[in-house]
Enzyme design. Structure first.
Site, PDB file in Angstrom:
ATOM      1  N   ARG A   1       0.701  -1.239   0.013  1.00 24.71           N
ATOM      2  CA  ARG A   1       0.121  -0.108  -0.073  1.00 24.71           C
ATOM      3  C   ARG A   1       0.716   1.114  -0.094  1.00 24.71           C
ATOM      4  O   ARG A   1       0.343   2.239  -0.438  1.00 24.71           O
ATOM      5  CB  ARG A   1      -0.913  -0.013   1.199  1.00 24.71           C
ATOM      6  CG  ARG A   1      -2.145   0.857   1.149  1.00 24.71           C
ATOM      7  CD  ARG A   1      -3.109   0.495   2.148  1.00 24.71           C
ATOM      8  NE  ARG A   1      -3.467  -0.827   2.174  1.00 24.71           N
ATOM      9  CZ  ARG A   1      -4.614  -0.935   1.621  1.00 24.71           C
ATOM     10  NH1 ARG A   1      -5.320  -0.469   0.974  1.00 24.71           N
ATOM     11  NH2 ARG A   1      -4.915  -2.269   1.950  1.00 24.71           N
TER      12      ARG A   1
ATOM     13  N   ASP B   1     -11.333  -1.841  -4.755  1.00 24.87           N
ATOM     14  CA  ASP B   1     -11.456  -1.986  -3.205  1.00 24.87           C
ATOM     15  C   ASP B   1     -11.120  -3.294  -2.865  1.00 24.87           C
ATOM     16  O   ASP B   1     -11.624  -3.736  -1.766  1.00 24.87           O
ATOM     17  CB  ASP B   1     -12.869  -1.724  -2.990  1.00 24.87           C
ATOM     18  CG  ASP B   1     -13.140  -1.328  -1.464  1.00 24.87           C
ATOM     19  OD1 ASP B   1     -12.211  -0.808  -0.805  1.00 24.87           O
ATOM     20  OD2 ASP B   1     -14.045  -1.612  -0.719  1.00 24.87           O
TER      21      ASP B   1
ATOM     22  N   LEU C   1     -13.743  10.592  -0.762  1.00 21.28           N
ATOM     23  CA  LEU C   1     -13.238  11.368  -1.972  1.00 21.28           C
ATOM     24  C   LEU C   1     -14.734  12.262  -2.379  1.00 21.28           C
ATOM     25  O   LEU C   1     -15.829  11.555  -2.820  1.00 21.28           O
ATOM     26  CB  LEU C   1     -12.664  10.549  -3.035  1.00 21.28           C
ATOM     27  CG  LEU C   1     -12.349  11.362  -4.115  1.00 21.28           C
ATOM     28  CD1 LEU C   1     -10.844  11.690  -4.006  1.00 21.28           C
ATOM     29  CD2 LEU C   1     -12.554  10.627  -5.394  1.00 21.28           C
TER      30      LEU C   1
ATOM     31  N   LEU D   1     -14.669   3.780  -6.544  1.00 20.36           N
ATOM     32  CA  LEU D   1     -13.528   3.916  -6.979  1.00 20.36           C
ATOM     33  C   LEU D   1     -12.858   2.677  -7.382  1.00 20.36           C
ATOM     34  O   LEU D   1     -13.061   1.673  -6.831  1.00 20.36           O
ATOM     35  CB  LEU D   1     -12.638   4.573  -6.102  1.00 20.36           C
ATOM     36  CG  LEU D   1     -12.758   6.111  -5.718  1.00 20.36           C
ATOM     37  CD1 LEU D   1     -12.138   6.610  -4.514  1.00 20.36           C
ATOM     38  CD2 LEU D   1     -13.227   7.178  -6.743  1.00 20.36           C
TER      39      LEU D   1
ATOM     40  N   CYS E   1     -22.580   3.317   7.921  1.00 19.15           N
ATOM     41  CA  CYS E   1     -23.252   4.563   7.977  1.00 19.15           C
ATOM     42  C   CYS E   1     -22.918   5.686   7.333  1.00 19.15           C
ATOM     43  O   CYS E   1     -22.041   5.761   6.726  1.00 19.15           O
ATOM     44  CB  CYS E   1     -22.367   4.919   9.470  1.00 19.15           C
ATOM     45  SG  CYS E   1     -22.966   6.487  10.243  1.00 19.15           S
TER      46      CYS E   1
END
Length: 318
Positions: free
Chosen positions: A54, A127, A151, A162, A235
């Site tokens: 990452r 993702d 974003l 995304l 949420c």
């Protein structure tokens, strides 16, 4: 050899709503921020966030030169129920599993890219891989990372999925997007658990979405459970109060993102007794399958126990 304008045009043909390109070099400012976030323990039980890939895009695809960032608008206008006997499910998860929709488009797009030259290589993620997708999306000009960590795009607000394609092609990069949150702090003030500890910094340990989706423990911490307010899967509070979302949200044209009937205001008493068979039937081809049946029962009971007009549910979760 194809150029950036051809790539963007093709992305729109494949059904993506936004596309941008970033040069795949080191993002110096993002890596130390991620390291500090991890060191603070804000990732809670999400150990996969510490994957060293990452922090180095080259580790994901050696020789990568460009990253194509894409977005899909998923917004649907159906409001959340205010009835305390019904649960709330985040908008992103109320329709078909977005991974399936996004991956199908990314796969087709990647195959097209590879067909343009024998030496062209690609790798795509939705993702699902060790990529800082929001960081790269901002660098590719799609939007900016807001104070709530999402974003935000000028076209659709933050109601976007995304995805990204890494490639060894050299493509002309776009200019990174600038920040437009200004002095607004509505998301920080609205978060009932104080999960937004600083602008753009989210502590998953305090986040309702984390505890209803990722937390595998048999009980939700009491300080979180007391503030669920009906949420059983994710949420959306910090998105709902955002002025950009209130002004620019547009209903998606992707039919698969329209809510399934069962995911609009589900009854808490039904979720509190959800069986494995019912779970399997109810959440077929849904991102909500990540929440296993015992977790649904746990989340529903945590809400019911704090509803004064309902009898207390059992504290144990089998």
């Amino acid at each position: 050899m194809i150029d950036s304008s051809q790539v963007k045009e093709k992305a729109l043909e494949f059904g993506f709503h936004r596309v941008g390109i970033a040069a795949a070099d080191t993002i110096d400012e993002a890596v130390p921020r991620l390291q500090q976030w991890l060191a603070s323990g804000y990732h809670a039980g999400m150990d996969w966030m510490a994957n060293p890939k990452r922090q180095d895009i080259q580790a994901c695809l050696p020789g990568v030169r460009s990253l194509i960032s894409v977005a899909l608008n998923y917004y649907t206008p159906h409001p959340q129920s205010d009835d305390p006997e019904h649960g709330k499910i985040a908008r992103y998860a109320r329709g078909r599993d977005y991974h399936k929709v996004m991956t199908r488009k990314l796969k087709a797009f990647s195959r097209w890219l590879e067909s343009t030259g024998e030496e062209v290589r690609t790798r795509y993620y939705s993702d699902t891989g060790p990529v800082q997708d929001k960081v790269w999306a901002q660098r590719a000009g799609l939007g900016w990372i807001a104070k709530n960590g999402n974003l935000i795009t000028r076209d659709f607000g933050s109601w976007v999925f995304l995805g990204e394609i890494l490639t060894n092609l050299y493509l002309t990069p776009d200019r990174p997007h600038t920040d437009h949150c200004g002095t607004c702090t509505r998301c920080l003030a609205a978060c009932p658990t104080g999960a937004i500890v600083n602008p753009g910094v989210i502590d998953a340990n305090r986040c309702i979405a984390y505890h209803t989706i990722e937390n595998r423990e048999t009980a939700i911490p009491s300080e979180i459970a007391e503030r669920l307010s009906g949420w059983v899967a994710g949420c959306d509070i910090c998105q709902e109060v955002c002025p950009w979302n209130q002004r620019f949200a547009r209903e998606t044209d992707v039919a698969e993102f329209q809510p399934h009937a069962d995911n609009l205001a589900p009854r808490l008493d039904e979720l509190a007794t959800l069986t494995e068979e019912e779970w399997d039937r109810r959440f077929t081809s849904s991102a909500l399958r990540r929440i296993k049946a015992p977790m649904w029962r746990r989340n529903a009971r945590a809400n019911l126990e704090r509803h004064p007009n309902s009898p207390d549910s059992p504290n144990d979760v089998d």
